[in-house]
Enzyme design. Structure first.
Site, PDB file in Angstrom:
ATOM      1  N   CYS B  77     -15.031  51.664  45.307  1.00 34.52           N
ATOM      2  CA  CYS B  77     -15.728  50.391  45.060  1.00 34.52           C
ATOM      3  C   CYS B  77     -16.035  49.661  46.360  1.00 34.52           C
ATOM      4  O   CYS B  77     -16.863  50.105  47.139  1.00 34.52           O
ATOM      5  CB  CYS B  77     -14.936  49.537  44.075  1.00 34.52           C
ATOM      6  SG  CYS B  77     -15.916  48.179  43.416  1.00 34.52           S
ATOM      7  N   HIS B 175     -15.008  53.101  39.439  1.00 31.94           N
ATOM      8  CA  HIS B 175     -13.540  53.064  39.492  1.00 31.94           C
ATOM      9  C   HIS B 175     -12.972  54.294  38.791  1.00 31.94           C
ATOM     10  O   HIS B 175     -12.818  54.266  37.567  1.00 31.94           O
ATOM     11  CB  HIS B 175     -13.029  51.790  38.825  1.00 31.94           C
ATOM     12  CG  HIS B 175     -13.267  50.567  39.652  1.00 31.94           C
ATOM     13  ND1 HIS B 175     -12.408  50.164  40.637  1.00 31.94           N
ATOM     14  CD2 HIS B 175     -14.297  49.691  39.661  1.00 31.94           C
ATOM     15  CE1 HIS B 175     -12.882  49.078  41.222  1.00 31.94           C
ATOM     16  NE2 HIS B 175     -14.029  48.775  40.650  1.00 31.94           N
ATOM     17  N   GLU B 177     -10.045  55.241  38.627  1.00 32.43           N
ATOM     18  CA  GLU B 177      -8.761  54.886  38.004  1.00 32.43           C
ATOM     19  C   GLU B 177      -8.943  54.196  36.662  1.00 32.43           C
ATOM     20  O   GLU B 177      -7.982  54.009  35.921  1.00 32.43           O
ATOM     21  CB  GLU B 177      -7.943  54.018  38.971  1.00 32.43           C
ATOM     22  CG  GLU B 177      -8.379  52.570  39.131  1.00 32.43           C
ATOM     23  CD  GLU B 177      -9.562  52.345  40.069  1.00 32.43           C
ATOM     24  OE1 GLU B 177     -10.250  53.322  40.424  1.00 32.43           O
ATOM     25  OE2 GLU B 177      -9.827  51.174  40.415  1.00 32.43           O
TER      26      GLU B 177
END
Lengths: 251, 203
Positions: B77, B175, B177
């Site tokens: 990001c 992202h 994650e």
């Protein structure tokens, strides 16, 4: 293409998921982490956890829950309920929440939104607006619907955007819990007026209601609770249905 | 394998660490130059604002450390944007690993670009077994243009770099994650990257 988001909402009280019908009469619907994981596996795009505990003990339990959710879940989640200060926001973000949703505190102290956006970035600051139609105007209600204000919901949304809110979670108190569909006109008006995303909430009962809120209501995301908790609408089926209606969704 | 997440003032460290935990990898969170330099894999996550992140990296001398890493590095990001030459966000210089300019999305659609979007034209080891059109989670108002080093493209208002790679530097705008199974697979791919022509030897 950016897809429309489906967001199950889990109301949590003392570590248990509950869902209010018009914000009273609570029915239990399971363990929040297990339920969140199930939604994630079924294709939910995001989750919202709302803490409806009123006690200090309940708040503490909720923070512990937030960090458990962050460990287990691989999709974004927002937390809200009872947030009053920068310290509350900071604690929840540190516990692993991706976004926080502020409601009454933003009305009581609008500067909180400016400060929070500056400190943590707009992308993690959601402001919830609970609106109720009063004499053909959409007015804000606060304290979980217990207090009627004279603030115009649309004007308030505009102000929140200017103050740095990253997203609006719009609930129509007239539609919430009815399963008769979302407040389409209000949602469309707000979504078209703002340059930040609007999550529509309140009134989901059928798959058509979701299709309508994305097309007619121009919502960026739709939030619901009981239709998901009690498996009245399975998420995979809902997404397939929306896809058939040419609405972009993540399958 | 030693995985280090760089700790700085714009991190979204907990989420990345939790995601690695789910892959059974215990990552160390640190801003200690030695620990970072000795890692097998370095992750540089970021949520926040470009200029203040740069200021911090300069003051703590992490900037030089990051610029000279030889092991695989993954920017996430804001991490991707910091790897670029310049950003329109507060007219800030970046670390400059990529000769790219980071621009603000024009306001013809809602900004930030927030939610799940598809990724295309996938190249390189990060995207092994990731199908074209996979959905990933994005939250950003600024984007890196398409570059010769772009290894994944997305489209919002205009085409932009969803992933870039130059030598040992990998960076993604989304992202991983928070991107469900696809994101997990991308993180797993990063963790299994082997750099051959490196003088770096893990301790």
């Amino acid at each position: 293409m950016l897809t429309k988001r489906i967001i199950p909402c889990l109301d949590v009280q003392n570590g248990e998921t509950v869902k209010g019908i018009n914000f009273v009469n609570l029915r239990s619907a399971g363990d929040p982490v297990a339920l969140g994981k199930r939604y994630s596996e079924e294709g939910a795009d995001e989750l919202v956890y709302l803490d409806i505990s009123a006690s200090i003990e309940g708040r503490k339990t909720f923070r512990e829950l937030v960090s458990r959710v962050a460990q287990e879940l691989n999709i974004p989640f927002t937390v809200g309920g009872g947030i009053k200060s920068i310290a509350d926001i900071s604690a929840l973000l540190k516990a692993g929440a991706d976004k926080v949703s502020v409601n009454t505190a933003a009305v009581v102290n609008p500067h909180l939104i400016d400060e929070a956006a500056k400190a943590f970035g707009s992308q993690c600051i959601v402001v919830a607006i609970d609106a109720k139609a009063v004499e053909k105007k959409w007015l804000l209600t606060i304290y979980g619907g217990r207090e009627q204000s004279q603030i115009n919901a649309l004007e308030w949304a505009k102000e929140l955007q200017e103050r740095g809110a990253g997203e609006i979670l719009l609930t129509s108190m007239d539609h919430d819990g009815t399963k008769n569909g979302f407040a389409l006109e209000l949602t469309a008006q707000m979504s078209e007026m703002l340059s930040i995303p609007v999550i529509a909430s309140g009134g989901a009962g059928t798959m058509d209601h979701f299709a309508d809120v994305f097309t007619i209501g121009k919502a960026d995301a739709a939030l619901a609770a009981s239709v998901f908790h009690f498996r009245e609408i399975p998420i995979p089926q809902l997404k397939k249905y929306l896809q058939e209606k040419q609405i972009p969704v993540r399958i | 394998m030693k995985v280090v997440i760089i700790e700085y003032n714009a991190g979204n460290l907990f989420s990345v660490q939790a995601a690695l935990n789910r892959l059974k990898v215990k990552a160390i969170v640190s801003n200690e130059p030695q620990i970072i330099q000795n890692a097998d894999k370095v992750i540089f996550p970021g949520v926040g604002e470009m200029a203040s992140a740069m200021k911090y990296l300069r003051e703590t001398r992490l900037l030089e450390i990051i610029r000279n890493l030889t092991q695989p590095v993954l920017g996430i990001c804001l991490g991707l944007q910091l790897f670029c030459r310049h950003s329109e966000e507060n007219d800030s210089l970046g670390i400059g690993i990529f000769e790219a300019n980071v621009k603000r999305f024009p306001p013809s659609e809602k900004v930030p670009h927030m939610g799940w979007n598809q990724i295309h034209k996938l190249k390189g080891p990060l995207f092994e077994n990731i199908p074209d059109g996979a959905n990933l989670y994005f939250v950003h108002s600024y984007y890196a243009e398409i570059l010769p080093e772009t290894c994944g493209e997305s489209h919002y208002i205009l085409p932009f770099s969803a992933a870039i790679q130059k030598e040992n530097y990998f960076a993604v705008q989304f992202h991983p994650e928070k991107s469900g199974k696809a994101g997990e697979e991308i993180l797993r791919n990063f963790l299994s990257i082997k750099m051959n022509s490196q003088d770096h030897s893990p301790i």
